[in-house]
Scaffold this motif. Sequence first.
Motif, PDB file in Angstrom:
ATOM      1  N   LEU A  46      37.393  42.200  34.265  1.00  0.00           N
ATOM      2  CA  LEU A  46      38.746  41.646  34.205  1.00  0.00           C
ATOM      3  C   LEU A  46      39.153  41.036  35.543  1.00  0.00           C
ATOM      4  CD1 LEU A  46      41.179  41.311  32.337  1.00  0.00           C
ATOM      5  CD2 LEU A  46      41.963  43.576  33.078  1.00  0.00           C
ATOM      6  N   ILE A  47      38.853  41.730  36.629  1.00  0.00           N
ATOM      7  CA  ILE A  47      39.174  41.223  37.966  1.00  0.00           C
ATOM      8  C   ILE A  47      38.461  39.903  38.226  1.00  0.00           C
ATOM      9  CG2 ILE A  47      38.821  41.626  40.440  1.00  0.00           C
ATOM     10  CD1 ILE A  47      39.365  44.590  39.897  1.00  0.00           C
ATOM     11  N   GLU A  48      37.182  39.849  37.877  1.00  0.00           N
ATOM     12  CA  GLU A  48      36.401  38.638  38.155  1.00  0.00           C
ATOM     13  C   GLU A  48      36.851  37.465  37.301  1.00  0.00           C
ATOM     14  OE1 GLU A  48      34.628  38.369  40.824  1.00  0.00           O
ATOM     15  OE2 GLU A  48      35.138  40.473  41.170  1.00  0.00           O
ATOM     16  N   THR A  53      39.764  32.269  37.219  1.00  0.00           N
ATOM     17  CA  THR A  53      40.882  31.451  36.744  1.00  0.00           C
ATOM     18  C   THR A  53      41.729  30.949  37.900  1.00  0.00           C
ATOM     19  OG1 THR A  53      40.952  32.753  34.707  1.00  0.00           O
ATOM     20  CG2 THR A  53      42.877  31.392  35.212  1.00  0.00           C
ATOM     21  N   ILE A  54      42.058  31.848  38.825  1.00  0.00           N
ATOM     22  CA  ILE A  54      42.875  31.455  39.977  1.00  0.00           C
ATOM     23  C   ILE A  54      42.158  30.389  40.800  1.00  0.00           C
ATOM     24  CG2 ILE A  54      43.804  32.278  42.185  1.00  0.00           C
ATOM     25  CD1 ILE A  54      44.476  34.926  40.701  1.00  0.00           C
ATOM     26  N   ALA A  55      40.859  30.565  41.016  1.00  0.00           N
ATOM     27  CA  ALA A  55      40.089  29.591  41.792  1.00  0.00           C
ATOM     28  C   ALA A  55      40.120  28.210  41.148  1.00  0.00           C
ATOM     29  CB  ALA A  55      38.644  30.074  41.939  1.00  0.00           C
ATOM     30  N   SER A  56      40.139  28.177  39.815  1.00  0.00           N
ATOM     31  CA  SER A  56      40.085  26.891  39.114  1.00  0.00           C
ATOM     32  C   SER A  56      41.314  26.026  39.399  1.00  0.00           C
ATOM     33  CB  SER A  56      39.957  27.120  37.603  1.00  0.00           C
ATOM     34  OG  SER A  56      41.153  27.664  37.055  1.00  0.00           O
ATOM     35  N   TYR A  57      42.459  26.643  39.671  1.00  0.00           N
ATOM     36  CA  TYR A  57      43.668  25.870  39.951  1.00  0.00           C
ATOM     37  C   TYR A  57      43.587  25.139  41.290  1.00  0.00           C
ATOM     38  CZ  TYR A  57      45.613  28.713  36.190  1.00  0.00           C
ATOM     39  OH  TYR A  57      45.830  29.336  34.985  1.00  0.00           O
ATOM     40  N   ALA A  62      35.034  30.828  42.759  1.00  0.00           N
ATOM     41  CA  ALA A  62      35.651  32.148  42.646  1.00  0.00           C
ATOM     42  C   ALA A  62      35.374  33.001  43.879  1.00  0.00           C
ATOM     43  CB  ALA A  62      35.140  32.854  41.390  1.00  0.00           C
ATOM     44  N   ALA A  63      34.215  32.815  44.495  1.00  0.00           N
ATOM     45  CA  ALA A  63      33.844  33.611  45.666  1.00  0.00           C
ATOM     46  C   ALA A  63      34.744  33.346  46.864  1.00  0.00           C
ATOM     47  CB  ALA A  63      32.390  33.332  46.047  1.00  0.00           C
ATOM     48  N   ASP A 247      47.504  36.762  38.006  1.00  0.00           N
ATOM     49  CA  ASP A 247      46.758  35.755  37.252  1.00  0.00           C
ATOM     50  C   ASP A 247      47.618  35.163  36.139  1.00  0.00           C
ATOM     51  OD1 ASP A 247      44.250  34.429  36.211  1.00  0.00           O
ATOM     52  OD2 ASP A 247      44.662  35.768  34.534  1.00  0.00           O
ATOM     53  N   GLU A 248      48.307  36.029  35.387  1.00  0.00           N
ATOM     54  CA  GLU A 248      49.153  35.551  34.292  1.00  0.00           C
ATOM     55  C   GLU A 248      50.332  34.735  34.821  1.00  0.00           C
ATOM     56  OE1 GLU A 248      50.399  35.137  30.247  1.00  0.00           O
ATOM     57  OE2 GLU A 248      48.482  35.605  31.237  1.00  0.00           O
TER      58      GLU A 248
END
Length: 381
Positions: A46-48, A53-57, A62-63, A247-248
């Motif tokens: 779930l964390i990953e 998702t956050i990185a995509s914005y 993600a790393a 994230d949400e």
Amino acid sequence: MQNVYLDNAATTALRPEVIDKMTAALRDNFGNASSTHSFGRSSKSLIEQCRKTIASYFNVSAAEIIFTSGGTEADNLALRSAVRDLGVVEIITSRIEHHAILHTAEQLRKEYDIRINYVNLQPNGIVDYTHLETLLQNDSKKLVSLMHINNEVGNILDLQRVSDLCVANNALFHSDTVQSVGHYLIDLSTVKLDFLAASAHKFHGPKGVGFCFIRKESGLKPLIFGGEQERGYRAGTESIHNIVGMDEALKLAYTNLDTEKQYIKELKHYFITQLNDKLPGCHFSGASGDLDLSTYTLLNVSLPFATEKAAMLQFQLDLKGIACSKGSACQSGSTMQSHVLTEVLPINLLNKPSVRFSMSIYNTKADIDYVVDTLCAFAKA
């Protein structure tokens, strides 16, 4: 009496959808993400997914997203490690930064004998980019730390312009984007920031969680030791429900960005118009009265009240159910003048009461009318 919350630059209300997601995570994903059994693996997954998702914005991997307790920790991680581990001997910043930057830089000066150079500001507090370019033109290892949106007067920094200057002069670039993430899109594939700080509670997420963007192969090292969580950058068991909530909140902020931005921008324009019409003599601090040069979420106004009335203003607003602030929430209770307003206000206005009103999707024109009417009544009392 109404209850009107106009202190969203200090913190925001949780969206209902965020509360639902956090509640589900608290109930269903209580396993320690570092554990190897199924409960731990579920939490880790779930964390990953949130990290991805956050990185995509921001158009990053993600790393490069490291979860922290908030913006202040992220700022400290970037500045302290840059000096301690990356050989930075000079920090270029401004005198109107958040104290998470100013106090950290000053402590680093004491510990490591680094230089701190402050970029000149235009009369409205906007960075003098020509002076910044001059400061960058020497051979020392430099870190530029300038916030994207000023938290007290809302001035907007041209991130792309500063990024280009830093790249051209081989300087590292950090930005405190606490007031802009969730309100503005930042494409880190074109804006070459090395480090970025964000905090969830500024975009209708939970308190106690944020993230630091650390560009890959930067060489940055951890400040908190004791475990291998967060790619080794930050030891400690992850707060899963907070990460899920962040994230949400960010997902909803960016999904609805255009509509909500336009709504709040219209509220700010209406607020400015009403103050100008009904309370002549108002002065909008910094660039906050300019819809192009300042964020749409914030208005800082110096009010035309006598000095003897100024001391009672905040108290009277609170009695009327109006929540706002005289500056950063981190300075609450301080009797000192805001360091930001000291830099951007004319001397003749420094003794006038200045109030920061900051808006969100949960505000209405009726809220603005109530505040303006309250201020007018106070002026006549």
